[in-house]
Motif scaffolding. Structure first.
Motif, PDB file in Angstrom:
ATOM      1  N   ALA A   1       0.845  -1.192   0.000  1.00 40.08           N
ATOM      2  CA  ALA A   1       0.000   0.000   0.000  1.00 40.08           C
ATOM      3  C   ALA A   1       0.879   1.240   0.000  1.00 40.08           C
ATOM      4  N   PHE A   2       0.429   2.231  -0.721  1.00 43.47           N
ATOM      5  CA  PHE A   2       1.156   3.491  -0.808  1.00 43.47           C
ATOM      6  C   PHE A   2       0.257   4.627  -0.367  1.00 43.47           C
ATOM      7  N   SER A   3       0.889   5.628   0.183  1.00 46.61           N
ATOM      8  CA  SER A   3       0.201   6.846   0.561  1.00 46.61           C
ATOM      9  C   SER A   3       1.000   7.994  -0.044  1.00 46.61           C
ATOM     10  N   TYR A   4       0.336   8.818  -0.852  1.00 49.64           N
ATOM     11  CA  TYR A   4       1.004   9.900  -1.560  1.00 49.64           C
ATOM     12  C   TYR A   4       0.503  11.261  -1.064  1.00 49.64           C
ATOM     13  N   GLY A   5       1.309  12.259  -1.304  1.00 50.95           N
ATOM     14  CA  GLY A   5       0.893  13.643  -1.082  1.00 50.95           C
ATOM     15  C   GLY A   5       0.381  13.935   0.309  1.00 50.95           C
ATOM     16  N   ARG A   6      -0.763  14.620   0.361  1.00 52.33           N
ATOM     17  CA  ARG A   6      -1.346  15.030   1.642  1.00 52.33           C
ATOM     18  C   ARG A   6      -1.604  13.835   2.539  1.00 52.33           C
ATOM     19  N   GLN A   7      -2.100  12.745   1.966  1.00 54.99           N
ATOM     20  CA  GLN A   7      -2.379  11.559   2.774  1.00 54.99           C
ATOM     21  C   GLN A   7      -1.112  11.062   3.456  1.00 54.99           C
ATOM     22  N   ALA A   8      -0.006  11.052   2.746  1.00 56.92           N
ATOM     23  CA  ALA A   8       1.265  10.610   3.330  1.00 56.92           C
ATOM     24  C   ALA A   8       1.717  11.564   4.439  1.00 56.92           C
ATOM     25  N   ARG A   9       1.585  12.854   4.182  1.00 53.46           N
ATOM     26  CA  ARG A   9       1.983  13.829   5.213  1.00 53.46           C
ATOM     27  C   ARG A   9       1.129  13.670   6.464  1.00 53.46           C
ATOM     28  N   ASP A  10      -0.173  13.441   6.275  1.00 55.81           N
ATOM     29  CA  ASP A  10      -1.062  13.251   7.429  1.00 55.81           C
ATOM     30  C   ASP A  10      -0.681  12.004   8.215  1.00 55.81           C
ATOM     31  N   LEU A  11      -0.389  10.906   7.532  1.00 54.58           N
ATOM     32  CA  LEU A  11       0.007   9.672   8.220  1.00 54.58           C
ATOM     33  C   LEU A  11       1.325   9.851   8.969  1.00 54.58           C
ATOM     34  N   ARG A  12       2.263  10.554   8.353  1.00 51.97           N
ATOM     35  CA  ARG A  12       3.587  10.734   8.952  1.00 51.97           C
ATOM     36  C   ARG A  12       3.504  11.453  10.302  1.00 51.97           C
ATOM     37  N   ARG A  13       2.503  12.295  10.475  1.00 51.48           N
ATOM     38  CA  ARG A  13       2.363  13.060  11.721  1.00 51.48           C
ATOM     39  C   ARG A  13       1.823  12.219  12.881  1.00 51.48           C
ATOM     40  N   LEU A  14       1.271  11.044  12.586  1.00 44.64           N
ATOM     41  CA  LEU A  14       0.670  10.199  13.619  1.00 44.64           C
ATOM     42  C   LEU A  14       1.714   9.356  14.338  1.00 44.64           C
ATOM     43  N   SER A  15       1.364   8.930  15.554  1.00 47.59           N
ATOM     44  CA  SER A  15       2.228   7.987  16.263  1.00 47.59           C
ATOM     45  C   SER A  15       2.214   6.663  15.510  1.00 47.59           C
ATOM     46  N   PRO A  16       3.225   5.820  15.684  1.00 53.42           N
ATOM     47  CA  PRO A  16       3.234   4.518  15.005  1.00 53.42           C
ATOM     48  C   PRO A  16       1.969   3.697  15.283  1.00 53.42           C
ATOM     49  N   GLN A  17       1.475   3.724  16.525  1.00 51.33           N
ATOM     50  CA  GLN A  17       0.280   2.957  16.866  1.00 51.33           C
ATOM     51  C   GLN A  17      -0.952   3.502  16.140  1.00 51.33           C
TER      52      GLN A  17
END
Length: 140
Positions: A27-43
């Protein structure tokens, strides 16, 4: 394969080994979606990804055996993507220039492939193309 404009997963592909009874999704997350995921804790990130997989593939996806992450934006050599992604119209307008030899330098990479660009298959095809070009050129 799935694609989505909203939600954390922009694209998913079946990456299962032929003949195996176990399924593997990439699975890939690009652009805004990737930036939003990156800000979350690993859990929290894991929970968001699993929830998206359940939405796409059904309840069985919640029982994934493993989840492995790779942050391409943190990779020193790629800085955000596993291959080059050009803007709309760029392949049509500039694609041949990516492959045009410069003197004795011939370009071979997945980004120069005329088929399967961005994938290993494209890299192999580009390598074969560049090798054929070199073999066809007279040596100086």
């Amino acid at each position: 394969m799935t694609t989505s404009a909203d939600g954390p997963l922009t694209e998913t592909v079946d990456n299962s080994t032929p003949g195996s009874t176990r399924g593997v999704l990439t699975a890939f997350s690009y652009g805004r979606q990737a930036r939003d995921l990156r800000r979350l804790s690993p859990q929290r990130r894991r929970a968001e990804v699993l929830a998206a997989l359940v939405e796409l593939f059904g309840p069985a996806a919640a029982g994934a055996d493993d989840l492995v992450e790779y942050d391409w934006s943190a990779d020193e050599w790629t800085r955000g993507c596993f291959c080059g992604a050009l803007t709309p119209g760029s392949w049509r307008d500039h694609g041949p220039e990516l492959r045009r030899p410069v003197g004795r330098v011939h370009w071979a990479a997945t980004e120069t492939a005329t088929r399967w660009a961005g994938y290993l298959e494209g890299a192999v095809l580009a390598g074969e193309r560049a090798a054929a070009e070199v073999l066809a050129r007279p040596t100086a």
